[in-house]
Structures are given as C-alpha cells and as structure tokens.
Design a protein around this motif. Sequence first.
Motif, mmCIF file in Angstrom:
data_model
loop_
_atom_site.group_PDB
_atom_site.id
_atom_site.type_symbol
_atom_site.label_atom_id
_atom_site.label_comp_id
_atom_site.label_asym_id
_atom_site.label_seq_id
_atom_site.Cartn_x
_atom_site.Cartn_y
_atom_site.Cartn_z
ATOM 1 N N ALA A 77 -2.261 15.920 -3.266
ATOM 2 C CA ALA A 77 -2.601 17.344 -3.350
ATOM 3 C C ALA A 77 -4.031 17.634 -2.921
ATOM 4 N N TRP A 78 -4.590 16.800 -2.060
ATOM 5 C CA TRP A 78 -5.952 16.915 -1.544
ATOM 6 C C TRP A 78 -7.013 16.690 -2.633
ATOM 7 N N LYS A 79 -6.577 16.391 -3.859
ATOM 8 C CA LYS A 79 -7.500 16.341 -5.001
ATOM 9 C C LYS A 79 -7.590 14.973 -5.671
ATOM 10 N N ILE A 80 -6.562 14.158 -5.521
ATOM 11 C CA ILE A 80 -6.533 12.859 -6.194
ATOM 12 C C ILE A 80 -6.026 11.809 -5.206
ATOM 13 N N GLY A 81 -5.931 10.567 -5.669
ATOM 14 C CA GLY A 81 -5.403 9.495 -4.846
ATOM 15 C C GLY A 81 -6.470 8.492 -4.448
ATOM 16 N N ASP A 82 -6.032 7.342 -3.980
ATOM 17 C CA ASP A 82 -6.944 6.261 -3.638
ATOM 18 C C ASP A 82 -6.273 5.342 -2.631
ATOM 19 N N LYS A 83 -7.071 4.753 -1.768
ATOM 20 C CA LYS A 83 -6.575 3.865 -0.720
ATOM 21 C C LYS A 83 -5.873 2.630 -1.260
ATOM 22 N N ARG A 84 -6.101 2.272 -2.517
ATOM 23 C CA ARG A 84 -5.478 1.087 -3.087
ATOM 24 C C ARG A 84 -3.989 1.270 -3.376
ATOM 25 N N GLY A 85 -3.511 2.516 -3.353
ATOM 26 C CA GLY A 85 -2.106 2.779 -3.647
ATOM 27 C C GLY A 85 -1.211 2.517 -2.447
ATOM 28 N N VAL A 86 -1.131 1.271 -2.028
ATOM 29 C CA VAL A 86 -0.373 0.929 -0.818
ATOM 30 C C VAL A 86 0.970 0.256 -1.109
ATOM 31 N N ASP A 87 1.246 -0.068 -2.357
ATOM 32 C CA ASP A 87 2.533 -0.652 -2.736
ATOM 33 C C ASP A 87 2.875 -1.865 -1.853
ATOM 34 N N SER A 88 4.031 -1.874 -1.206
ATOM 35 C CA SER A 88 4.460 -3.026 -0.401
ATOM 36 C C SER A 88 4.043 -2.929 1.056
ATOM 37 N N LYS A 89 3.264 -1.935 1.406
ATOM 38 C CA LYS A 89 2.932 -1.722 2.819
ATOM 39 C C LYS A 89 2.174 -2.889 3.458
ATOM 40 N N PRO A 90 1.185 -3.498 2.798
ATOM 41 C CA PRO A 90 0.476 -4.602 3.459
ATOM 42 C C PRO A 90 1.407 -5.713 3.937
ATOM 43 N N SER A 91 2.325 -6.149 3.086
ATOM 44 C CA SER A 91 3.263 -7.196 3.490
ATOM 45 C C SER A 91 4.196 -6.703 4.576
ATOM 46 N N ALA A 92 4.701 -5.473 4.418
ATOM 47 C CA ALA A 92 5.671 -4.943 5.374
ATOM 48 C C ALA A 92 5.086 -4.854 6.778
ATOM 49 N N PHE A 93 3.846 -4.385 6.874
ATOM 50 C CA PHE A 93 3.257 -4.189 8.201
ATOM 51 C C PHE A 93 2.717 -5.486 8.788
ATOM 52 N N THR A 94 2.027 -6.282 7.994
ATOM 53 C CA THR A 94 1.446 -7.503 8.552
ATOM 54 C C THR A 94 2.519 -8.506 8.946
ATOM 55 N N GLN A 95 3.615 -8.571 8.214
ATOM 56 C CA GLN A 95 4.703 -9.494 8.574
ATOM 57 C C GLN A 95 5.340 -9.125 9.914
ATOM 58 N N ARG A 96 5.194 -7.861 10.284
ATOM 59 C CA ARG A 96 5.750 -7.405 11.562
ATOM 60 C C ARG A 96 4.689 -7.341 12.651
ATOM 61 N N GLY A 97 3.518 -7.902 12.365
ATOM 62 C CA GLY A 97 2.493 -8.016 13.388
ATOM 63 C C GLY A 97 1.573 -6.826 13.523
ATOM 64 N N TYR A 98 1.489 -5.994 12.487
ATOM 65 C CA TYR A 98 0.615 -4.833 12.528
ATOM 66 C C TYR A 98 -0.576 -5.027 11.598
ATOM 67 N N LEU A 99 -1.693 -4.479 11.988
ATOM 68 C CA LEU A 99 -2.873 -4.388 11.135
ATOM 69 C C LEU A 99 -2.765 -3.078 10.372
ATOM 70 N N LEU A 100 -2.855 -3.125 9.047
ATOM 71 C CA LEU A 100 -2.796 -1.916 8.228
ATOM 72 C C LEU A 100 -4.181 -1.608 7.695
#
Length: 295
Positions: A77-100
């Motif tokens: 909502a433009w007011k809260i949140g943090d970059k650490r809230g990535v859940d499973s994305k690091p594994s999902a993207f790096t395993q497929r050859g992407y830098l996240l």
Amino acid sequence: MIRSVGCSLLFLIISLFSELAGQAAFPEEPVDPPFKTSANIPYDANIIIGKHFKSLDIYAPPSGKNHPVVIWVHGGAWKIGDKRGVDSKPSAFTQRGYLLVSINYRLHPQASYDQQAEDIAQAIHWIHAHATEYGGDPDELFLMGHSAGAHLVALVSTNPVYLKQQSLSLKSIKGTILLDGAGYDIAEHMTTTGPTARKMYSAVFSDDPQIWKAASPVTYVRKNQSIPPFLILHVARRADSRKQSEAFARILQENKIKAEVIAAPGKTHLTINREIGLPDDLPTQKIFGFLNQHK
C-alpha cells in the motif's frame, strides 16, 4: 467487495512483515549453496538511515556470468513492506539461471509515490552499473512488482522521465511483470472503487484528479516510446485488479506494445505473490515463460 479488499490488505500487511527463514544448515561435507546472497547494499550512498533504507539484496546463482536480472519491488500500500519478504523467489529464480535483486524504497508518508518511483529508477541505475560484479547481465534487466510495487514498476516502465533522470531509458528494461495491481489508472480507480479502497488510495494520491492522472501508468502509454512488453497477472476473483489489468493491457496493445493478461484462479492477493516458485504454480509458469521469451 469492501470486506474482500480489507481482508486482502490485512493478509498483505502480515506477510510483508514476515522475515525470511534462517540460513539452512549444511552437512559437514562441503557442498555448493543453492545461491549466493549479498545483503543490504546501499544504492544511494548519500542517504543511509539504517541498513535497510534505500538498499538492495542480491541473490545470484552460485556460478556463471551474464545471468539475466529480475528486479523485485515489494508491495504494501506504498506505506509498508521490506525487500526481505521474498519467500521462495531466490531459489526459484537462481535455479533457473536468473539473478534476483530485491530493493527497498522510501515509504509513504516520508516519500510520495513520485519519489518512490525515483528510488526504483535509482536502484535500476545502480544495478545496471554493478550487475556484472555479481554475475548479472546489465543488458538483460526485468522489473517485477506486487500490488503497490506493481503500480510503481508499471509507472517506471511507461514514464521515461524516471530512467532519464538516471541517464537510462525505457530501452534498459527488457520486460515488466505485474502481480495483482489495481493502480494502473488511479483516476478510474478513485471514481469507481468502494470507500475503504478509496481512503487508502487518497492517503497516497490525495483527492486531486491532476495527481491521479500524473500517477497513472496509462497516462504515459504511447507508440514508439520503447515501452517494454508486459506480463500482467491478477487474482481471478478480484474485480478491481481484473478490471485494471485488462484495461491497462488493452491500452498497451492498442499502442502496439506487447501485453498479456493472466487470471490466476484459486489465488488471493497474498498467495499470488507468496507462492511464486512452488511446483505446478500457474503464475510461476507464466512468469518464466515470459522471461524466457524476452531475454
């Protein structure tokens, strides 16, 4: 409808304050980690207020170079949140050859939506300049955002001013992925939504129709402006997100810009984001199909 929006926002707030799980324990026999992490890197050396302010985290495959880069922009909502809230994305993207790369940006009311978009463009500039140091390809940059983050990356991907301020252009972005946003046409949203959502939006975008227009990605869609292709995903049963997603895609397509809309059945505003990377997840399949097509 109002109850649905309120519940979705509550779940979003809870999820965005959750922390990443701790580092997995490795056996005594040395093994390669699933990805390399570089955390809390400031992309604005002139403003440092705490280690998470105007900073980014990089998740890279354990080896190789010239990996395409996906830049993740959280919602809240433009007011809260943090970059650490990535859940499973690091594994999902790096395993497929992407830098996240997951970024933080200044939050309202300390920053306006316009300043938040400027922060994102500044982070893109830093990533473009430093991607090779972490195994990334600066010429293969994709943007992805959820909720408010979807609005912000759509704005940066359509209004050339933000990247131009950073000596970049819309050509720097290979593609943009939007997850369940409802702010691609702020003016339309403000005049048709219920009082709960309107109150949330007016706190950020005021009650001035001129600001609504300036804050709307649809305002800047033009032919021959190097606007990147879009993948627009939304919760199937969420009416406001569906309406905004379809209308935004239609305007893009009318201006000869590639845009695809995907409705995600069985998802909520929370799970369409949280479940990226899970097996048999439809949004995950569509995201990597889009990335593979445009890299």
